[in-house]
Write a protein that holds these residues in place. Structure first.
Motif, PDB file in Angstrom:
ATOM      1  N   LEU A 107     -14.793 -17.277  11.815  1.00 20.26           N
ATOM      2  CA  LEU A 107     -15.601 -17.447  13.251  1.00 20.26           C
ATOM      3  C   LEU A 107     -15.887 -18.753  13.819  1.00 20.26           C
ATOM      4  N   ARG A 108     -15.513 -20.436  12.917  1.00 21.26           N
ATOM      5  CA  ARG A 108     -16.068 -21.419  13.113  1.00 21.26           C
ATOM      6  C   ARG A 108     -14.335 -22.015  14.275  1.00 21.26           C
ATOM      7  N   ALA A 109     -13.745 -21.563  13.542  1.00 18.83           N
ATOM      8  CA  ALA A 109     -12.085 -21.953  14.060  1.00 18.83           C
ATOM      9  C   ALA A 109     -12.131 -23.078  15.610  1.00 18.83           C
ATOM     10  N   ASP A 110     -12.182 -22.297  16.155  1.00 19.87           N
ATOM     11  CA  ASP A 110     -12.201 -23.060  17.597  1.00 19.87           C
ATOM     12  C   ASP A 110     -12.853 -23.944  17.835  1.00 19.87           C
ATOM     13  N   ALA A 111     -14.502 -23.747  17.510  1.00 17.99           N
ATOM     14  CA  ALA A 111     -15.108 -24.784  17.855  1.00 17.99           C
ATOM     15  C   ALA A 111     -15.162 -25.910  16.984  1.00 17.99           C
ATOM     16  N   LEU A 112     -14.411 -25.855  15.581  1.00 18.59           N
ATOM     17  CA  LEU A 112     -14.052 -27.514  14.765  1.00 18.59           C
ATOM     18  C   LEU A 112     -12.414 -27.642  15.194  1.00 18.59           C
ATOM     19  N   GLY A 113     -12.065 -26.852  15.790  1.00 22.55           N
ATOM     20  CA  GLY A 113     -10.452 -28.011  16.422  1.00 22.55           C
ATOM     21  C   GLY A 113      -9.363 -26.908  15.324  1.00 22.55           C
TER      22      GLY A 113
END
Length: 346
Positions: A107-113
């Protein structure tokens, strides 16, 4: 070290020399023993500059296996020389999906790059690969590297797709596999190993249909304007309980919808850009349409177990690293049956 990189938008990938990576705290350095060549890489290299999501140059290869060459500070549970497979869809490791091992749905991969190797991070078609965390490594436990490496995507992705439909693939049921190349020919084997369903394979090439029969398809049908009618005839007009489209182009998703039975699963795995409309009257009653992505860490362990048992094997062609651009040329031209595997240190 040598690495295969996509360096310029629209250009062919090149074998270049880049600095050897060194593992930082918590990281693992692998000496790559085998790396897979995938149609997804060709899709990435076809994106125009305005839509390209990654930084260039990009070392390709999201299927990788290797031996542990060095451990960063704090890494435990591994030793130098261990043979391991790389779980590709890296996630944050802490969100609700990652806690289930479903890093493919982080759920956070995109936001964390956070990017998978070869799909944003430096990939496996190189002499060495830096892995961000030891949880992304699975022991080979005796599996041959060439046999194992396609299982990390070409095996894991269809396994994840098929597993969802297992309750519908009962005795007397039918499964349709559209596209019998790298992923599709593995899907046929998985369906035969895991279900009693009759398997009907569709492809545009007689060579691919021959491969489909060799790996267990009960029926092989040319994927043309008459394919849907042929499948309907083979199923007594009822259609298939599960349809797996490993192409995903507009014509194939239309075929997938046309061969689906009442209450069927239609799973669009391929990234050909097609879409299947869903709405009352557009498909048979209660057809479910989904577009999954890769698979979970626990599913990779299960797929490697199937490979170790001999239930699933991937047809491979091997190339040394300097021949990697040729492998992509042949894949793009449809001249590879199964999976091309690069041996960076071969």
């Amino acid at each position: 070290m040598k690495a295969l990189q996509y360096r310029t938008i629209g250009a062919a990938p090149e074998v270049v020399t880049v600095p050897d990576p060194e593992p930082g705290p918590g990281q693992v350095l692998l000496k790559v023993t085998a790396a897979g060549v995938c149609h997804s890489d060709i899709a990435v290299m076809s994106w125009p500059a305005e839509n390209f999501p990654y930084e260039l140059p990009l070392t390709l290869g999201h299927e990788g296996v290797g031996t542990v060459a060095a451990l960063g500070d704090g890494v435990t549970g591994l030793s130098e020389g261990d043979s391991v497979a790389v779980y590709g869809p890296w996630g944050c490791g802490t969100c609700a999906k990652c806690a289930e091992g479903k890093e493919n749905y982080c759920l956070r991969a995109d936001a964390l790059g956070i990017r998978p190797p070869g799909l944003g991070s430096p990939g496996a078609i190189a002499e060495y690969l830096l892995v961000d965390d030891p949880r992304h490594l699975v022991p080979l436990d005796g599996l041959d590297p060439v046999a194992a490496v396609p299982l990390t995507d070409a095996g894991l992705t269809p396994y994840h797709a098929i597993k969802r439909s297992l309750p519908k693939l009962l005795p007397g049921s039918t499964a349709v596999v559209i596209g019998t190349g790298g992923l599709g020919h593995v899907a046929i084997q998985l369906l035969r190993a895991l279900t009693p369903a009759r398997v009907i394979a569709l492809d545009v090439s007689e060579d691919k249909l021959r491969l489909a029969r060799e790996v267990g398809a009960h029926e092989a049908v040319l994927s043309d304007a008459g394919a849907a009618a042929a499948v309907r005839t083979l199923t007594g007009g009822l259609g298939a309980e599960a349809v797996f489209d490993f192409v995903g182009a507009e014509p194939t998703v239309r075929t997938a919808g046309a061969v689906a039975a009442v209450e069927a699963d239609v799973t669009i795995v391929g990234i050909g850009g097609g879409a299947l409309p869903v709405g009352f009257g557009s498909l048979p009653f209660e057809v479910s349409v989904t577009a999954p992505y890769w698979g979970s860490r626990s599913e990779l362990i299960e797929v490697l177990g199937l490979g170790r048992s001999g239930a699933v094997s991937v047809h491979t062609e091997t190339y040394v690293l300097d021949e990697a651009p040729l492998a992509y040329e042949r894949l793009h031209a449809g001249k590879i049956n199964g999976r091309a595997v690069i041996l960076p240190n071969g």
